[in-house]
Write an enzyme that holds these catalytic residues in place. Structure first.
Site, PDB file in Angstrom:
ATOM      1  N   ASP A   1      -1.801 -97.134 -32.911  1.00  0.00           N
ATOM      2  CA  ASP A   1      -1.143 -96.657 -31.860  1.00  0.00           C
ATOM      3  C   ASP A   1       0.115 -97.251 -31.490  1.00  0.00           C
ATOM      4  OD1 ASP A   1      -1.110 -95.504 -28.824  1.00  0.00           O
ATOM      5  OD2 ASP A   1      -2.934 -95.028 -29.519  1.00  0.00           O
TER       6      ASP A   1
ATOM      7  N   ASP B   1       4.671 -96.616 -34.539  1.00  0.00           N
ATOM      8  CA  ASP B   1       5.046 -95.265 -33.932  1.00  0.00           C
ATOM      9  C   ASP B   1       4.748 -94.299 -35.092  1.00  0.00           C
ATOM     10  OD1 ASP B   1       6.393 -92.987 -33.583  1.00  0.00           O
ATOM     11  OD2 ASP B   1       7.722 -93.879 -32.131  1.00  0.00           O
ATOM     12  N   VAL B   2       4.058 -93.146 -35.056  1.00  0.00           N
ATOM     13  CA  VAL B   2       3.644 -92.690 -36.166  1.00  0.00           C
ATOM     14  C   VAL B   2       4.774 -91.911 -36.668  1.00  0.00           C
ATOM     15  CG1 VAL B   2       1.114 -92.314 -35.835  1.00  0.00           C
ATOM     16  CG2 VAL B   2       2.693 -90.632 -35.150  1.00  0.00           C
TER      17      VAL B   2
ATOM     18  N   ASN C   1      -4.553 -88.355 -35.608  1.00  0.00           N
ATOM     19  CA  ASN C   1      -5.106 -88.037 -34.284  1.00  0.00           C
ATOM     20  C   ASN C   1      -4.109 -88.091 -33.143  1.00  0.00           C
ATOM     21  OD1 ASN C   1      -7.330 -87.684 -31.816  1.00  0.00           O
ATOM     22  ND2 ASN C   1      -6.438 -89.745 -31.724  1.00  0.00           N
TER      23      ASN C   1
ATOM     24  N   TYR D   1       4.774 -77.607 -28.482  1.00  0.00           N
ATOM     25  CA  TYR D   1       3.279 -78.112 -29.156  1.00  0.00           C
ATOM     26  C   TYR D   1       2.484 -76.899 -29.950  1.00  0.00           C
ATOM     27  CZ  TYR D   1      -1.265 -79.985 -28.420  1.00  0.00           C
ATOM     28  OH  TYR D   1      -2.695 -80.727 -28.527  1.00  0.00           O
TER      29      TYR D   1
HETATM   30  N1  LIG Z   1      -6.693 -83.749 -24.585  1.00  0.00           N
HETATM   31  C1  LIG Z   1      -6.544 -82.246 -24.891  1.00  0.00           C
HETATM   32  O1  LIG Z   1      -6.842 -81.419 -24.160  1.00  0.00           O
HETATM   33  C2  LIG Z   1      -6.496 -81.887 -26.342  1.00  0.00           C
HETATM   34  C3  LIG Z   1      -6.699 -80.473 -26.770  1.00  0.00           C
HETATM   35  C4  LIG Z   1      -6.452 -80.192 -28.300  1.00  0.00           C
HETATM   36  C5  LIG Z   1      -6.097 -80.981 -29.171  1.00  0.00           C
HETATM   37  N2  LIG Z   1      -5.698 -82.353 -28.634  1.00  0.00           N
HETATM   38  C6  LIG Z   1      -5.204 -83.331 -29.680  1.00  0.00           C
HETATM   39  O2  LIG Z   1      -6.370 -84.629 -29.567  1.00  0.00           O
HETATM   40  C7  LIG Z   1      -5.650 -85.425 -30.070  1.00  0.00           C
HETATM   41  C8  LIG Z   1      -5.914 -86.514 -29.289  1.00  0.00           C
HETATM   42  O3  LIG Z   1      -5.518 -86.513 -28.126  1.00  0.00           O
HETATM   43  P1  LIG Z   1      -6.156 -87.064 -26.667  1.00  0.00           P
HETATM   44  O4  LIG Z   1      -6.519 -86.129 -26.022  1.00  0.00           O
HETATM   45  O5  LIG Z   1      -7.140 -88.210 -26.990  1.00  0.00           O
HETATM   46  O6  LIG Z   1      -4.720 -87.471 -25.816  1.00  0.00           O
HETATM   47  P2  LIG Z   1      -4.518 -89.043 -25.328  1.00  0.00           P
HETATM   48  O7  LIG Z   1      -3.204 -88.932 -24.800  1.00  0.00           O
HETATM   49  O8  LIG Z   1      -5.524 -89.686 -24.661  1.00  0.00           O
HETATM   50  O9  LIG Z   1      -4.156 -90.097 -26.734  1.00  0.00           O
HETATM   51  C9  LIG Z   1      -3.094 -89.759 -27.625  1.00  0.00           C
HETATM   52  C10 LIG Z   1      -2.698 -91.142 -28.222  1.00  0.00           C
HETATM   53  O10 LIG Z   1      -1.642 -91.055 -29.088  1.00  0.00           O
HETATM   54  C11 LIG Z   1      -0.873 -92.081 -29.108  1.00  0.00           C
HETATM   55  N3  LIG Z   1       0.578 -91.736 -29.391  1.00  0.00           N
HETATM   56  C12 LIG Z   1       1.266 -90.673 -29.105  1.00  0.00           C
HETATM   57  N4  LIG Z   1       2.429 -90.751 -29.552  1.00  0.00           N
HETATM   58  C13 LIG Z   1       2.531 -91.744 -30.478  1.00  0.00           C
HETATM   59  C14 LIG Z   1       3.145 -92.381 -31.523  1.00  0.00           C
HETATM   60  N5  LIG Z   1       4.467 -91.728 -31.793  1.00  0.00           N
HETATM   61  N6  LIG Z   1       3.044 -93.272 -32.337  1.00  0.00           N
HETATM   62  C15 LIG Z   1       1.538 -93.787 -32.320  1.00  0.00           C
HETATM   63  N7  LIG Z   1       0.597 -93.395 -31.391  1.00  0.00           N
HETATM   64  C16 LIG Z   1       0.967 -92.439 -30.421  1.00  0.00           C
HETATM   65  C17 LIG Z   1      -0.876 -92.346 -27.269  1.00  0.00           C
HETATM   66  O11 LIG Z   1      -0.518 -93.577 -27.237  1.00  0.00           O
HETATM   67  C18 LIG Z   1      -2.397 -92.090 -27.331  1.00  0.00           C
HETATM   68  O12 LIG Z   1      -3.175 -93.419 -27.164  1.00  0.00           O
HETATM   69  C19 LIG Z   1      -4.263 -85.289 -30.097  1.00  0.00           C
HETATM   70  O13 LIG Z   1      -3.487 -84.940 -31.434  1.00  0.00           O
HETATM   71  C20 LIG Z   1      -4.004 -83.760 -29.211  1.00  0.00           C
HETATM   72  O14 LIG Z   1      -2.738 -83.178 -29.546  1.00  0.00           O
HETATM   73  C21 LIG Z   1      -6.005 -82.893 -27.293  1.00  0.00           C
END
Ligand SMILES: NC(=O)c1ccc[n+]([C@@H]2O[C@H](COP(=O)([O-])OP(=O)(O)OC[C@H]3O[C@@H](n4cnc5c(N)ncnc54)[C@H](O)[C@@H]3O)[C@@H](O)[C@H]2O)c1
Length: 249
Positions: free
Chosen positions: A44, A65-66, A88, A154
């Protein structure tokens, strides 16, 4: 399952890389894979969130940073042989339409949500192919298969991720690689707090009365772990909705 592992340790002997490990779904994945015997490499860019994970798990935490190729190479170098990759990490946009989204936001979304997973696949696949096995699970979204569930940036990033998922399955499935995506609807995580959304998007959301209640992160993580497990050995190239049926509406 390796020799000596218990029945619940279905990932014993496997190294799993989880990106976005400090987030809502990521934390559950880290604990879930670890609890089932895997060696987990948690990635992360949020170092504070990784520190919290480190405090009560024995995962290997790698801040990165991914979207940066040098960071991804460093992570994979530290991870060693990667058996399972879970892309993820992700960010939401401001829910803007194509004429509203700023070019900087467009690039940020594609860099993190699409180039990031590509960089990880690009870096781990040579080792997986050498060993003749490897599993990739990409966390996409219903916005990866429908046009009206998020902003333009997105939506495009997640459609691209579904395309990457299917291309890898189609081209490398016969060489032992499985590549699948989960497509969640909304999830109860920090990503739901879009404070700077365009007013038109909020208005459209408020009109959507058939929207199911957001899922718990555990309810998404369990499907990711199923697709990562040998129980899904014959599943390849799917984009599996985990959306309480919203796509059926
Ligand atoms: N929350 C929702 O409603 C939802 C719905 C559909 C899909 N998703 C997908 O689920 C996945 C997980 O999301 P979540 O809900 O746990 O969100 P979240 O915001 O709680 O977690 C996302 C994590 O990704 C990390 N991150 C962001 N950019 C980064 C980077 N450049 N390098 C490294 N780490 C990075 C953030 O620091 C965070 O810890 C995501 O891919 C999101 O698009 C989420």
């Amino acid at each position: 399952m390796t020799e000596g592992a218990t029945e619940t340790e279905v990932f014993a002997g496997r190294t799993v890389v989880v990106t976005g490990a400090g987030g809502g779904v990521g934390q559950i994945l880290v604990r879930g894979f670890g609890g089932q015997g895997a060696r987990v490499v948690a990635v992360d860019r949020d170092t504070a969130a990784l520190d919290r994970l480190k405090a009560d798990t024995d995962v290997v935490c790698v801040p990165a940073d991914v979207s940066k190729a040098e960071d991804v190479r460093r992570v994979v170098g530290e991870a060693g042989e990667v058996d399972i990759l879970v892309n993820n990490a992700g960010v939401i946009d401001r829910l803007g339409m194509a004429h509203e989204v700023a070019v900087e936001e467009w690039h940020r979304l594609l860099d993190i949500n699409l180039t990031g997973p590509f960089l990880f696949c690009n870096t781990v696949l040579p080792g997986m192919l050498e060993r003749g096995r490897g599993v990739i699970v990409n966390v996409a979204s219903v916005a990866g298969v429908r046009g009206g569930r998020a902003g333009a940036a997105y939506t495009v990033s997640k459609h691209g991720l579904v395309g990457l998922t299917k291309n890898i399955a189609a081209t490398l499935g016969d060489r032992g690689i499985r590549s699948n995506a989960v497509c969640p609807g909304s999830i109860q995580t920090g990503m739901q707090d879009v404070t700077d959304a365009f007013p038109s998007a909020l208005e459209a959301l408020s009109r959507d009365r058939r929207k199911p209640a957001p899922a718990l992160p555990e309810e998404i993580a369990s499907v990711v772990m199923f697709l990562a497990s040998d129980a899904a050995a014959r599943i390849n190239g799917v984009a599996l909705p985990v959306d309480s049926g919203s796509l059926a509406f």
